[in-house]
Each structure stands twice: as C-alpha cells, then as structure tokens.
Design an enzyme around this catalytic site. Structure first.
Site, mmCIF file in Angstrom:
data_model
loop_
_atom_site.group_PDB
_atom_site.id
_atom_site.type_symbol
_atom_site.label_atom_id
_atom_site.label_comp_id
_atom_site.label_asym_id
_atom_site.label_seq_id
_atom_site.Cartn_x
_atom_site.Cartn_y
_atom_site.Cartn_z
ATOM 1 N N ASP A 1 3.071 -8.665 -8.800
ATOM 2 C CA ASP A 1 2.900 -7.562 -9.753
ATOM 3 C C ASP A 1 3.334 -6.199 -9.238
ATOM 4 O OD1 ASP A 1 0.990 -7.061 -7.861
ATOM 5 O OD2 ASP A 1 -0.675 -7.793 -9.077
ATOM 6 N N GLU B 1 2.792 -16.570 -8.603
ATOM 7 C CA GLU B 1 1.518 -15.853 -8.773
ATOM 8 C C GLU B 1 1.440 -15.228 -10.173
ATOM 9 O OE1 GLU B 1 -0.457 -12.196 -6.665
ATOM 10 O OE2 GLU B 1 -0.688 -13.893 -5.296
ATOM 11 N N GLU C 1 -0.050 -2.404 -11.547
ATOM 12 C CA GLU C 1 0.174 -3.845 -11.373
ATOM 13 C C GLU C 1 -0.125 -4.660 -12.633
ATOM 14 O OE1 GLU C 1 -1.451 -1.896 -9.203
ATOM 15 O OE2 GLU C 1 -0.272 -2.006 -7.360
ATOM 16 N N HIS D 1 -5.724 0.713 0.114
ATOM 17 C CA HIS D 1 -4.413 1.321 -0.126
ATOM 18 C C HIS D 1 -4.061 1.540 -1.598
ATOM 19 C CE1 HIS D 1 -3.416 -2.894 -1.008
ATOM 20 N NE2 HIS D 1 -2.398 -2.412 -1.697
ATOM 21 N N ARG E 1 -3.112 2.393 -5.398
ATOM 22 C CA ARG E 1 -2.817 3.654 -6.069
ATOM 23 C C ARG E 1 -3.979 4.150 -6.919
ATOM 24 N NH1 ARG E 1 3.007 5.346 -6.520
ATOM 25 N NH2 ARG E 1 3.937 3.863 -5.090
ATOM 26 N N HIS F 1 -2.554 1.426 6.143
ATOM 27 C CA HIS F 1 -1.304 1.312 5.377
ATOM 28 C C HIS F 1 -0.435 2.543 5.642
ATOM 29 C CE1 HIS F 1 1.266 1.165 1.811
ATOM 30 N NE2 HIS F 1 0.804 -0.045 1.523
HETATM 31 C C1 UD1 Z 1 2.835 -1.410 -3.192
HETATM 32 C C2 UD1 Z 1 2.573 -2.084 -4.558
HETATM 33 C C3 UD1 Z 1 1.159 -2.631 -4.611
HETATM 34 C C4 UD1 Z 1 0.847 -3.510 -3.418
HETATM 35 C C5 UD1 Z 1 1.171 -2.765 -2.133
HETATM 36 C C6 UD1 Z 1 0.992 -3.694 -0.955
HETATM 37 C C7 UD1 Z 1 3.750 -1.042 -6.449
HETATM 38 C C8 UD1 Z 1 3.717 -0.011 -7.487
HETATM 39 N N1 UD1 Z 1 2.699 -1.075 -5.606
HETATM 40 O O1 UD1 Z 1 1.988 -0.279 -3.134
HETATM 41 O O2 UD1 Z 1 1.005 -3.387 -5.795
HETATM 42 O O3 UD1 Z 1 -0.524 -3.826 -3.432
HETATM 43 O O4 UD1 Z 1 2.543 -2.331 -2.162
HETATM 44 O O5 UD1 Z 1 0.878 -3.023 0.244
HETATM 45 O O6 UD1 Z 1 4.695 -1.786 -6.367
HETATM 46 N N2 UD1 Z 1 5.537 3.129 3.420
HETATM 47 C C9 UD1 Z 1 6.222 3.197 4.608
HETATM 48 N N3 UD1 Z 1 6.606 2.029 5.214
HETATM 49 C C10 UD1 Z 1 6.327 0.806 4.709
HETATM 50 C C11 UD1 Z 1 5.610 0.734 3.489
HETATM 51 C C12 UD1 Z 1 5.243 1.917 2.860
HETATM 52 O O7 UD1 Z 1 6.488 4.273 5.111
HETATM 53 O O8 UD1 Z 1 6.679 -0.219 5.319
HETATM 54 C C13 UD1 Z 1 5.126 4.385 2.742
HETATM 55 C C14 UD1 Z 1 6.281 5.136 2.077
HETATM 56 O O9 UD1 Z 1 6.078 6.504 2.214
HETATM 57 C C15 UD1 Z 1 6.121 4.757 0.606
HETATM 58 C C16 UD1 Z 1 4.603 4.686 0.494
HETATM 59 O O10 UD1 Z 1 4.185 4.090 1.718
HETATM 60 O O11 UD1 Z 1 6.696 5.689 -0.268
HETATM 61 C C17 UD1 Z 1 4.060 3.895 -0.667
HETATM 62 O O12 UD1 Z 1 4.693 2.629 -0.795
HETATM 63 P P1 UD1 Z 1 4.784 1.932 -2.251
HETATM 64 O O13 UD1 Z 1 5.441 0.617 -2.119
HETATM 65 O O14 UD1 Z 1 5.338 2.889 -3.235
HETATM 66 O O15 UD1 Z 1 3.267 1.773 -2.660
HETATM 67 P P2 UD1 Z 1 2.126 0.861 -2.043
HETATM 68 O O16 UD1 Z 1 0.858 1.619 -2.149
HETATM 69 O O17 UD1 Z 1 2.544 0.327 -0.747
HETATM 70 N N1 UDP Z 2 -1.917 -7.650 5.918
HETATM 71 C C1 UDP Z 2 -1.201 -7.608 7.115
HETATM 72 N N2 UDP Z 2 -1.397 -6.546 7.950
HETATM 73 C C2 UDP Z 2 -2.251 -5.527 7.657
HETATM 74 C C3 UDP Z 2 -2.933 -5.573 6.420
HETATM 75 C C4 UDP Z 2 -2.738 -6.633 5.571
HETATM 76 O O1 UDP Z 2 -0.442 -8.511 7.427
HETATM 77 O O2 UDP Z 2 -2.373 -4.608 8.464
HETATM 78 C C5 UDP Z 2 -1.682 -8.796 5.027
HETATM 79 C C6 UDP Z 2 -2.918 -9.481 4.493
HETATM 80 O O3 UDP Z 2 -3.396 -10.472 5.378
HETATM 81 C C7 UDP Z 2 -2.408 -10.074 3.187
HETATM 82 C C8 UDP Z 2 -1.408 -9.031 2.717
HETATM 83 O O4 UDP Z 2 -1.030 -8.297 3.873
HETATM 84 O O5 UDP Z 2 -1.705 -11.273 3.401
HETATM 85 C C9 UDP Z 2 -2.032 -8.132 1.690
HETATM 86 O O6 UDP Z 2 -1.243 -7.019 1.517
HETATM 87 P P1 UDP Z 2 -1.774 -5.677 0.864
HETATM 88 O O7 UDP Z 2 -3.245 -5.562 1.075
HETATM 89 O O8 UDP Z 2 -0.902 -4.600 1.382
HETATM 90 O O9 UDP Z 2 -1.406 -5.869 -0.666
HETATM 91 P P2 UDP Z 2 -2.142 -6.559 -1.912
HETATM 92 O O10 UDP Z 2 -2.483 -7.954 -1.538
HETATM 93 O O11 UDP Z 2 -3.332 -5.718 -2.238
HETATM 94 O O12 UDP Z 2 -1.118 -6.459 -2.995
#
Ligand code: UD1
Ligand code: UDP
Length: 384
Positions: free
Chosen positions: A99, A121, A135, A211, A213, A244
């Site tokens: 999602d 999923e 999501e 983490h 939003r 995160h």
């Molecule tokens: C995204 C997904 C969320 C999921 C989450 C898992 C959307 C809208 N949200 O949210 O559903 O639960 O991923 O973790 O698709 N960043 C880094 N390096 C990384 C990853 C992120 O620097 O490897 C930073 C960047 O500044 C980026 C910000 O995190 O802009 C947010 O990342 P983004 O994918 O937009 O949102 P998540 O909260 O990670």
């Molecule tokens: N996870 C990871 N390292 C971390 C935190 C989470 O590998 O530091 C793994 C966790 O075990 C799970 C997945 O990331 O498999 C979940 O990701 P996240 O919580 O970012 O996203 P969501 O599941 O809420 O979409």
C-alpha cells in the site's frame, strides 16, 4: 505459452522489499518464469540493505528518493520513470506489494500500458480513507487495477469479495513469514554491537519503532513522551529504537528521547538484526504493519501505537493490542505488561495467523495457473 512468463516485481520501500524478496527468489528458481526487478528507490539506504541481505539484483532502478519527499513527487516520478521500463521490458505481469506510493504508482503505470497487475498483500482495509494515510487509499485503488489479488488471510479475501473486486482472489498467507524462515538464529551476532551487550534476561528490553505519516506531529510527540515516562518509572526497562531515516521522525526521536538513560536510539537495522532483536525482546511497541505480523510468530506481545489496524487477526489471537496514540494509555498498557505476569503470559504465545511460510509458492502457482501452465488452482492458505 511457449516461452517463459516474464514477471516484473516493482517495489521501493523497506517493507515491500522484505516481503517481495522471497517471492522474487521463488520466481527466479522456477523454470516457467523470467523474474525481473524494478526498484523505484522510494527508499534508498533502507531498500539497498534488504537487496543486500537477500542478494537480489535489480534490472531497473528509478532512484526517485528525495529528502522530505511528498506523495506527489513519489507518484509522478514513478509514473514517468516506469514508461521507459515498461516499453523496454515488456513484462507479461507486474507484481506490486501492499500500500505504499510506489505500489499505487507502479500499478497505475502498468495499467496505462495495459500490463496486468498482481497485487501481493491485497485486501487489507480499515475503511477509513485517512487512516492509515495514504495507505488505505493506495491499496483500495490498486485493488481496482489488479487482475490477480494475493490476499494473506481469509478475512482479507472477504474484504475484496464484499467490494465485488474484479479478478481472481487467492488466499496465500503473508510472504513475510516466508522471509522469516532464515533470519532468526539462536547464536546470532549483531553488527550493531550495542545489541550484543544488552542483558535480555535480567532486563526488560522493549523494541520500539514509529514512523507513520498519520502519527507525524502531536501523536508522535505523545508516543515519544510516553516512552520517556515508561523508562523513567521502570528501572528494569531498556528501550531499543532503530530510528527510521525520515527527517521528521529523526528530529522528534532525538529531541524527546535523545540522551536518556536506557534509551538506545540506533540506525535502522538490516532485517536479520531486526528479527533477532525482536526475538530477544520482552515486548514490542510499534506503529509498523510488518512488526504486527512478525512478532506473533515469535510469541512477543505487541502494543500498536495507532488508533486502528488493518491486521485484526493477531488481536483476535490475543498477542497484539491496540494502545492508540494517547500518552497515558500507552504508559498504563505498557505498565500492565511489565508488572503483571498473568497479563504478559496471556499475550506471549506463539501464533501464526498470517502465514505458514509457503505464501511464495502459492503465489507462483497461482500465476502459473492463471497463464494456463498449471491445471489446478492452488489451495487457499488456512490459519490453524
Ligand atoms: C513509506 C510508506 C509507508 C511505509 C513506510 C515503510 C508511502 C506514502 N509511505 O513511508 O506506507 O510504511 O515507507 O518504512 O509510500 N529516507 C531516507 N532513506 C531511506 C528511506 C527514507 O533518507 O532509505 C527519508 C527521506 O528523507 C524520505 C523520508 O525518509 O523523503 C520519507 O520516506 P517516504 O518513503 O516518503 O515515507 P515513509 O514514512 O518512509
Ligand atoms: N525493519 C527492519 N529494520 C528496522 C525496522 C524495521 O528491517 O530497523 C523491518 C521489520 O522487521 C519489518 C519491516 O521492516 O519486516 C517493516 O517496515 P516498516 O515498519 O518500515 O513499514 P510498515 O510495515 O509499517 O509498512
């Protein structure tokens, strides 16, 4: 078909990668498929870490991530980037997962090119458009686009049937349980050295992640303040929080929890370290979707830091409870699990409502069946 079925998996964030990795590996092993990966790079470091652990290689990488990216930039950059990829790769099927914005934009791009979509999923719902945001809307829209729906549980499949979704629905189990088969090991050594020195028996180690939003702002402030208070009032507690990389989350975590005794703010862990940390923890506080699925299989109680969840199965099984996002409630529910062994033991039981470790095989069989390469439709996954 007299040639291999070309299946392209499109993913971009950490959880999608963890849950798609075993499926990509399964498809690559089977002779009837040609398996390709297209990364959007919505996450960069957190995605690359999963690719490395599972030794996956991507044929395409859109590399779209920006600091503090918006939903619109993720969506438009993915849509535009996928044009060339789809024209060049000409897949028979696109697989998307879950999602995220990558999921939605990946499915939409495939639709624009009339490439059928399989949704892994599928069918998780809260029926609240803004929670989880964005999501819930992403997965609902992908449900309309997809031809093949791989629902982890029977309840997820029922949601899709209620919505009169078009296409084939399969109940497969969640691929995250497949991914966990190899990660948890008794003598595991952590690369993050601090985790090798924690006293998991004499202390009560709480693993925290946060983490989402919809928790940005006041809810996240209240969650972090609750954790600070829990640590203050319970001297036996150690909190491990792999933070995160979102700058919004980093800022809040460091401001409220940084420098506190017995709170370990560390970098995101690779998935093998994460699963082994969870397996050694006393309890889990999280707003993550994936952790709610993984922890029950490890007999670890989970308090969910959200107002609702699209994963009711573990709540029904008694290993997960919704704590919400209000400070006092989070503190009191955690206190109960720390101090009342009966309450703790009632939640600390191993259950597997989300899968039996064979989801990837069912999905691969379902795809083969759809393309006429298998006579029998795969049997649905049944939770015990
Ligand atoms: C995204 C997904 C969320 C999921 C989450 C898992 C959307 C809208 N949200 O949210 O559903 O639960 O991923 O973790 O698709 N960043 C880094 N390096 C990384 C990853 C992120 O620097 O490897 C930073 C960047 O500044 C980026 C910000 O995190 O802009 C947010 O990342 P983004 O994918 O937009 O949102 P998540 O909260 O990670
Ligand atoms: N996870 C990871 N390292 C971390 C935190 C989470 O590998 O530091 C793994 C966790 O075990 C799970 C997945 O990331 O498999 C979940 O990701 P996240 O919580 O970012 O996203 P969501 O599941 O809420 O979409």
């Amino acid at each position: 078909m007299d040639r291999k079925i070309r299946v392209m998996s499109v993913f971009g964030t950490r959880p999608e990668a963890i849950k798609m990795a075993p499926l990509v590996q399964t498809l690559a092993r089977r002779p009837e498929f040609e398996s390709l990966c297209c990364l959007t790079g919505q996450h960069r470091q957190m995605l690359d870490s999963v690719m490395e652990i599972f030794q996956l290689e991507a044929q395409y990488d859109l590399n779209i991530m920006e600091q503090r990216q918006t939903l619109s930039t993720i969506t438009t950059k993915t849509l535009l980037g996928m044009e060339r990829v789809l024209e060049e790769a000409k897949p028979d099927l696109i697989l998307v997962h879950g999602d995220t914005s990558t999921t939605f934009a990946g499915a939409l791009a495939a639709f624009y090119h009339k490439v059928p979509v399989g949704h892994v999923e599928a069918g998780l719902r809260t029926y609240d458009k803004y929670s989880p945001y964005p999501e819930e809307m992403n997965r609902t829209l992908v449900g309309d686009i997809a031809h093949l729906h791989f629902a982890p549980t029977r309840a997820n499949a029922e949601n899709l049937r209620k919505e009169a979704i078009r296409g084939e629905i399969f109940v497969t189990g969640n691929t995250v349980i497949d991914a966990m088969k190899t990660t948890v090991q008794p003598g595991f050594r952590f690369e993050e050295d601090i985790l090798n020195h924690l006293d998991y028996v004499g202390r009560k180690v709480i693993t925290l992640t946060c983490h989402r939003r919809e928790n940005y702002g006041q809810p996240m402030e209240d969650i972090m303040s609750a954790v600070a208070e829990i640590v203050r009032e319970n001297p036996e507690v150690e909190v491990v929080y792999p933070v995160h990389l979102s700058p919004v989350v980093q800022e809040c975590a460091k401001r409220i929890l940084g420098g506190l005794d017995r709170v370990h703010l560390i970098a995101p862990l690779d998935v093998a370290q994460m699963h082994n940390l969870m397996a050694r923890s006393y309890l889990i506080l999280t707003d993550s979707g994936g952790l709610q699925e993984e922890a029950p299989a490890m007999a670890k109680p989970v308090l969910v830091l959200r107002r609702e969840t699209e994963r009711p199965e573990a709540i029904e099984a008694g290993t997960v409870k919704l704590a919400g996002v209000e400070k006092d409630r989070i503190i009191s529910m955690t206190r109960e699990l720390l101090r009342d062994p009966t309450a703790y033991n009632a939640m600390a039981k191993a259950v597997n409502p989300y899968g039996d470790g064979n989801a990837c095989q069912r999905i691969a069989d379902a795809i083969a069946w759809h393309f006429g390469l298998l006579k029998d439709r795969p049997q649905d996954f049944e939770a015990n």
